[in-house]
Design a protein around this motif. Structure first.
Motif, short mmCIF file in Angstrom:
data_model
loop_
_atom_site.label_atom_id
_atom_site.label_comp_id
_atom_site.label_asym_id
_atom_site.label_seq_id
_atom_site.Cartn_x
_atom_site.Cartn_y
_atom_site.Cartn_z
N UNK A 170 50.57 41.04 40.18
CA UNK A 170 51.59 41.79 40.03
C UNK A 170 51.60 43.07 41.12
N UNK A 171 50.83 42.80 42.18
CA UNK A 171 50.84 43.95 43.29
C UNK A 171 50.09 43.25 44.45
N UNK A 172 50.26 44.07 45.50
CA UNK A 172 49.39 43.60 46.78
C UNK A 172 48.17 44.09 46.81
N UNK B 289 40.45 48.92 50.24
CA UNK B 289 39.26 47.94 50.20
C UNK B 289 39.26 47.00 51.49
N UNK B 290 38.11 46.49 51.53
CA UNK B 290 38.01 45.45 52.42
C UNK B 290 36.67 44.66 51.96
N UNK B 291 36.66 43.34 52.63
CA UNK B 291 35.59 42.36 52.25
C UNK B 291 34.14 43.42 52.70
N UNK B 292 33.23 43.06 51.92
CA UNK B 292 32.04 43.82 51.90
C UNK B 292 31.23 43.55 53.20
N UNK B 293 30.49 44.60 53.62
CA UNK B 293 29.53 44.54 54.71
C UNK B 293 28.21 43.75 54.55
N UNK B 294 27.76 42.99 55.13
CA UNK B 294 26.41 42.67 55.06
C UNK B 294 25.48 43.54 55.48
N UNK B 295 24.54 44.30 54.80
CA UNK B 295 23.69 45.23 54.91
C UNK B 295 22.07 44.47 54.94
N UNK B 296 22.23 43.51 54.78
CA UNK B 296 20.86 42.76 54.65
C UNK B 296 19.76 42.96 55.61
N UNK B 297 20.10 43.24 56.90
CA UNK B 297 19.31 43.92 57.72
C UNK B 297 18.97 45.19 58.04
N UNK B 298 19.50 45.77 56.92
CA UNK B 298 18.97 47.48 56.93
C UNK B 298 18.23 47.57 55.64
N UNK C 131 41.17 51.24 41.80
CA UNK C 131 40.91 50.19 40.70
C UNK C 131 42.15 49.57 40.17
N UNK C 132 43.21 50.28 39.74
CA UNK C 132 44.43 49.99 39.14
C UNK C 132 45.13 48.94 40.13
N UNK C 133 45.09 49.15 41.55
CA UNK C 133 45.77 48.53 42.60
C UNK C 133 45.06 47.13 42.39
N UNK C 134 43.69 47.36 42.45
CA UNK C 134 42.83 45.79 42.49
C UNK C 134 43.25 45.04 41.11
N UNK D 162 44.72 57.78 34.20
CA UNK D 162 45.21 57.10 35.40
C UNK D 162 45.47 55.86 35.01
N UNK D 163 44.56 55.19 34.47
CA UNK D 163 44.85 53.36 34.39
C UNK D 163 45.69 53.16 33.59
N UNK D 164 45.89 54.15 32.44
CA UNK D 164 47.04 53.76 31.46
C UNK D 164 48.42 54.07 32.08
N UNK D 165 48.47 55.32 32.90
CA UNK D 165 49.74 55.47 33.57
C UNK D 165 50.19 54.44 34.52
N UNK D 166 48.99 53.62 34.94
CA UNK D 166 49.30 52.62 36.01
C UNK D 166 49.68 51.15 35.26
N UNK D 167 49.93 51.50 34.17
CA UNK D 167 50.26 49.89 33.28
C UNK D 167 49.33 49.33 32.48
N UNK D 168 47.91 49.74 32.77
CA UNK D 168 46.90 48.84 32.44
C UNK D 168 46.48 49.47 30.67
N UNK D 169 45.41 48.56 30.31
CA UNK D 169 45.18 48.69 28.93
C UNK D 169 43.57 49.25 28.92
N UNK D 170 43.32 50.31 28.84
CA UNK D 170 41.88 50.80 29.11
C UNK D 170 40.92 50.90 27.76
#
Length: 997
Positions: free
Chosen positions: A358-360, A365-374, A348-351, A88-96
């Motif tokens: 070269x991409x949006x 994905x989103x900013x990570x949630x803070x779970x420190x109180x859990x 992963x490829x989009x990231x 999948x990563x290779x098909x997305x144009x990446x070098x695995x």
């Protein structure tokens, strides 16, 4: 005839089941026709083989290095033809690229691999891939492979790493353990396995597979039953057959014992992924120095890399931009299967494309949630378990119970904490109770015991170097041989003039091991007098203090600062000044009289010094006194092997020697030392070393805590500040700056006869209560004007009432303490108490409050004026940096004079602000005069000095001098008012405020 088709179908099903079953028995799985993606091994070394996929058709996109866990085959990234990561990563144009550690049990020396071997190997791979591609790499890893990626990024400080991507990789391991196991149970068990099992045994591949399946035994059993039930239907089985074979047969490799032991010790027992300060080889590293952006995939039903544990990276890597992508799968489903094929690897490829420009930004994905109180929860909800079919019935029930009965869980956590603290504290208190005059106990002995217990574990961290308990202990033994060769004998008094560095701690421990007495010298003008009072003519110094030592001592032994043949000290002459680094310990013949660690509780171990009214006084400290302080401090601070203590305090001060060093050694913690105290270095070393406890004296931390440039976030590893003499204003600032930490303020007499500790830290400025296991402490009623104890009608000394100021006394249970003046029949017949010169009061809760030294209390016409409450009040002013109080005049008509220095860029305090700062005191308890200065000099222990001001007497009237009027307000002191009140500038001082211990 109508039943014949059914019979035929049943027969066909039986035949198909038998054929497929026979194929599985013979070959381990059904033949799916799947072929692995093409790759070429670009590099082969004993630790790994580096695969480059699709070498004949390489993509021109960014390189991705995929790292497997230790126990899983590298083929985890190429399990299925269509949904494999590399395809999948290779098909997305990446070098695995994939790191293949192989199976250690089939490689010569493989079962001796360490955790550091893996990290160093991955670092080498990054360099190799960058050299080939000319591009920074994106480093990705599954489960423990993701932990490797984090650790490698920390080891390299992100050099050459474009981003870090992990899949189900825990960081805050103790924050959420598999199966909801309590940390109080797992941590000791992991320590035992690391020290007693995996240092001898390794983990074969079949055991790794079994362990993975036991995490969710119901799911494993159900998968096998479903497979057997569908064994007749080949077409239904084939889509999942590659994954099943990988999990059931091919996917597991052996673990090397040393690597597992190190994993357990550093990242389970001590949880240093989240706290920092883990060691790779001989280098101390921390995730706090990772600057690469991070994407962490987490499974909503993952019971191994649980969401709360995975989200620990947000706190551990404050310099990184951290994102997450949550998927409705368990641990294995993150990287293998249909969800991985449609979501994990495309995201992963989009990231990577997003960070390559070269991409949006990926939508998933989103900013990570803070779970420190859990912390202590899993982050896996009951609905996720039910919806995705994960977890045993018991596991679901337990999770339901956790979510429904949150209060019960809180009680359980509290019980765990009590159990954990009791397990650490009780043995120390028991040992204290067993000390007798002839008990063998000393600093050298404790360090020897720790070396036997902890061996290769880290002890000293200094300038990014790491020294283990065994290395330090060997160094101590070598220094002892050097001391013997220089003629030092047991019982001899030897001055120690050294900065707080590893060589200083080794020197003190070596003198203890030899049975000599360490006379702790403070740099300054009192060195010659200290040598005389300490009864020593020989000084042990570091190169930085050599000149001062040579000017006052008959002989000087130089230790530390680096050795080797190239070292040449210009002053060394082989007789009067000896460079101990040039002594070959193996060439020293050990005399027959030498016995290591001969010190008994009643033996003199150290000599400390303090000033009282300008007079230098010595404080003898026996091994018993030192042990009381050491074990008491370790208990009050709850120090353990998971702690790293930032030992900043000077060792010639009681707080440094008795509580910081003593408590650290007694608690078995690591010791981090620093060459200087400044905000930048403080922040760097706190994260890099994983500092959990910071030691201090007086205003030592002021410039650090109050600096706008202090680069420490809320999520840092510090849990405790431990020391003595912290001004109340600085204490307030510290609590505000470090809301997750607390202050453990000690008050210790110079000889260690009494130790108080403000364990809760809730009453700012309080000295707290007597430390359990150390001597009992009482406050006796005292008449200051006559300098005597107040007795009751029966002739016994009366204890001070609540909020009544009296003199502190410590119970003298032992008969052999050196230099102690002991009174008998004080409160009761037969009791023995040591009288101090420290004035205290005790509030209704039983907490002690220091009021000042007996000789520093001002006896004015209005009554007694106690210095410490004034200092506490003035220190809370934002314009005030340091505050001191001293007295002038004759007893009965003395003036209390306070002096404050200004904080930069805050202006000067006004009369109104001074009055408000002292509002908690009656007018008669406030200073008569307050002077505002630009600076106030501090001692080597960072205590503000008042000697020069005392000698100058009453300050002259001026713009920066205020006086208390009859209404308790502060007004400018003019010459006319000074003349009117008879305050002659420069009037002589009577008495002085001594330096507390």
């Amino acid at each position: 005839m109508r039943g014949l088709p059914n019979i035929k179908e049943s027969l066909d099903r039986v035949v198909a089941t038998a054929q497929n079953g026979l194929e599985v028995i013979r070959y381990g799985s059904l033949e799916t026709g799947t072929k692995p993606a093409p790759y070429r091994v670009e590099e082969t070394v004993p630790m790994y083989r580096l695969r480059r996929y699709f070498p004949d058709d390489p993509a021109d996109g960014p390189p991705v290095v995929l790292v497997p866990p230790m126990m899983v085959s590298a083929n985890v990234y190429d399990v299925t033809a269509d949904n494999g990561a590399v395809t999948i990563l290779h098909n997305a144009g990446l070098d695995p690229w994939v790191v293949d550690f192989g199976s250690p049990d089939k490689i010569d020396g493989g079962m001796n691999r360490t955790l550091a071997d893996h990290i160093v190997s991955i670092s080498e791979v990054i360099d190799s891939v960058r050299e080939v591609t000319g591009k920074d790499v994106h480093l990705a890893g599954y489960s423990q492979g993701g932990m490797f990626c984090y650790q490698t990024a920390a080891y390299r400080r992100s050099k050459g790493i474009a981003s870090v991507i992990t899949y189900g990789s825990p960081v805050d391991v103790l924050g959420a353990l598999p199966l909801g196991l309590p940390a109080a149970l797992v941590s000791p068990g992991a320590q035992f396995l690391a020290d007693n099992v995996f240092n001898r045994l390794s983990v074969p591949g079949w055991l790794a597979r079994t362990g993975f399946q036991l995490v969710d035994p119901v799911k494993a059993a159900r998968s096998r039953i479903d497979f057997l039930r569908q064994l007749h239907d080949r077409e239904a089985l084939l889509p999942r057959e590659d994954s099943r074979r990988f999990i059931e047969v091919d996917g597991w490799v052996a673990w090397s014992g040393p690597a597992v032991a190190e994993l357990l010790r550093q990242f389970v027992v001590h949880n240093r992924m989240v706290g920092g300060g883990f060691v790779i080889g001989d280098q101390v590293v921390t995730l706090a120095e990772v600057t690469s952006p991070v994407l962490a995939f987490l499974g909503e039903a993952d019971d191994i890399g649980q969401p709360v544990a995975v989200r620990g990276i947000l706190r551990a890597a404050p310099l990184s931009q951290v994102y997450e992508s949550a998927l409705p799968v368990g641990h294995f489903g993150l990287v293998v299967g249909s969800t991985a094929g449609t979501r994990t690897w495309p995201t992963t490829a989009e990231w990577i494309r997003w960070h390559d420009g070269t991409g949006p930004q990926p939508e998933a994905i989103e900013k990570m949630h803070d779970d420190s109180d859990r912390s202590g929860q899993t982050g896996v909800s009951l609905s996720s378990r039910v919806a995705h079919g994960f977890g045993s019935a018991a596991g679901v029930g337990a999770e339901a119970g956790r979510e429904i009965f949150g209060a019960a869980r809180s009680v359980t956590r509290t019980t765990d904490a009590v159990f954990r603290e009791s397990a650490r504290v009780l043995p120390r208190l028991v040992r204290l109770g067993q000390l007798q005059s002839r008990t063998m106990i000393s600093l050298g002995k404790l360090m020897n015991e720790n070396a036997r217990k902890h061996g290769q574990q880290e002890l000293f961290l200094f300038e990014d170097r790491v020294l283990s308990h065994r290395q330090v202990n060997d160094r101590i033994d070598n220094v002892v041989r050097g001391l013997i060769s220089c003629g030092v004998r047991p019982g001899q008094h030897v001055g120690v003039l050294m900065a707080t560095r590893p060589s200083a701690l080794v020197a003190i421990a070596a003198l203890s091991r030899l049975g000599a007495v360490a006379v702790m010298l403070s740099p300054g003008n009192d060195l010659k007098q200290s040598l005389r009072l300490g009864d020593c003519a020989l000084v042990l110094a570091d190169p930085a203090n050599l000149d001062d030592s040579a000017a006052i001592a008959d002989r000087v032994l130089v230790l530390g600062g680096g050795g080797g043949d190239a070292r040449k000290l210009a002053q060394a002459d082989g007789e009067r000044i000896i460079d101990m680094e040039q002594i070959d310990p193996d060439a020293v013949e050990v005399p027959s009289w030498y016995r290591p660690d001969p010190g008994r509780a009643g033996d003199l171990a150290f000599v400390l010094f303090s000033k009282n009214g300008g007079t230098l006084e010595k404080w003898p400290v026996t091994n018993h006194r030192w042990a009381l302080s050491a074990f008491g401090a370790a208990s009050a601070a709850a120090l353990s092997g998971s702690d790293t203590v930032y030992c900043l305090t000077p060792l010639h001060h009681a707080s440094g020697l008795l509580t910081a060093l003593g408590g650290t050694v007694a608690g078995g913690a690591r010791i981090a030392l620093s060459g200087e105290i400044d905000p930048e270095r403080f922040a760097t070393e706190v994260y890099r070393y994983g500092i959990t406890v910071v030691s201090y004296t007086w205003s030592m931390l002021q410039d650090v805590i109050q600096s706008d440039d202090l680069a420490i976030g809320v999520h840092n590893p510090i849990r405790l500040f431990m020391g003595s003499g912290m001004p109340a204003g600085l204490w307030d600032d510290l609590v505000e700056r470090f809301p997750r930490a607390r202050v453990l303020e000690f008050f210790a007499t110079g000889d260690g006869s009494a130790i108080l500790a403000n364990v809760t830290g809730t009453k700012v400025g309080s000295a707290g209560r007597p430390v359990p296991g150390v001597n009992d402490v009482a406050i006796a009623a005292f008449d200051l004007s006559e300098g005597r104890l107040i007795t009751d009608s029966d002739g016994f000394v009366r204890e001070a009432r609540v909020d009544e100021v009296g003199v502190m006394m410590s119970k003298a249970g032992q008969q052999y303490e050196v230099g102690a003046t002991v009174l008998r029949d004080v409160f009761n017949i037969g009791d023995r108490w040591q009288l101090s010169e420290h004035m205290f009061k005790r509030d209704a809760d039983g907490d002690f409050w220091f009021m000042g030294h007996t000789s520093g209390v001002v006896i004015s016409s209005d009554g007694y004026v106690y210095p410490q409450p004034i200092i506490d009040g003035l220190s809370r002013l934002i314009q005030v940096k340091h505050a001191v109080v001293y007295k002038v005049g004759e007893p009965g008509n003395q003036l209390a004079v306070a002096a404050v220095s200004k904080q930069e860029d805050t202006g000067s305090p006004t009369g109104s602000s001074l009055r408000l700062a002292l509002a908690g005191l009656t007018p008669a308890q406030r200073p008569h005069i307050i002077r505002v200065l630009d600076t106030i000099e501090v001692t080597n222990s960072y205590r503000p000095r008042a000697e020069a001001m005392r000698e100058a007497g009453i300050p002259a009237a001026g713009a920066g001098v205020w006086f208390r009027d009859d209404d308790g307000r502060y007004r400018r002191l003019t010459r006319a008012i000074a003349s009117e009140r008879g305050w002659e500038a420069g009037a002589l001082v009577v008495g002085a405020v001594p330096e507390p211990h």
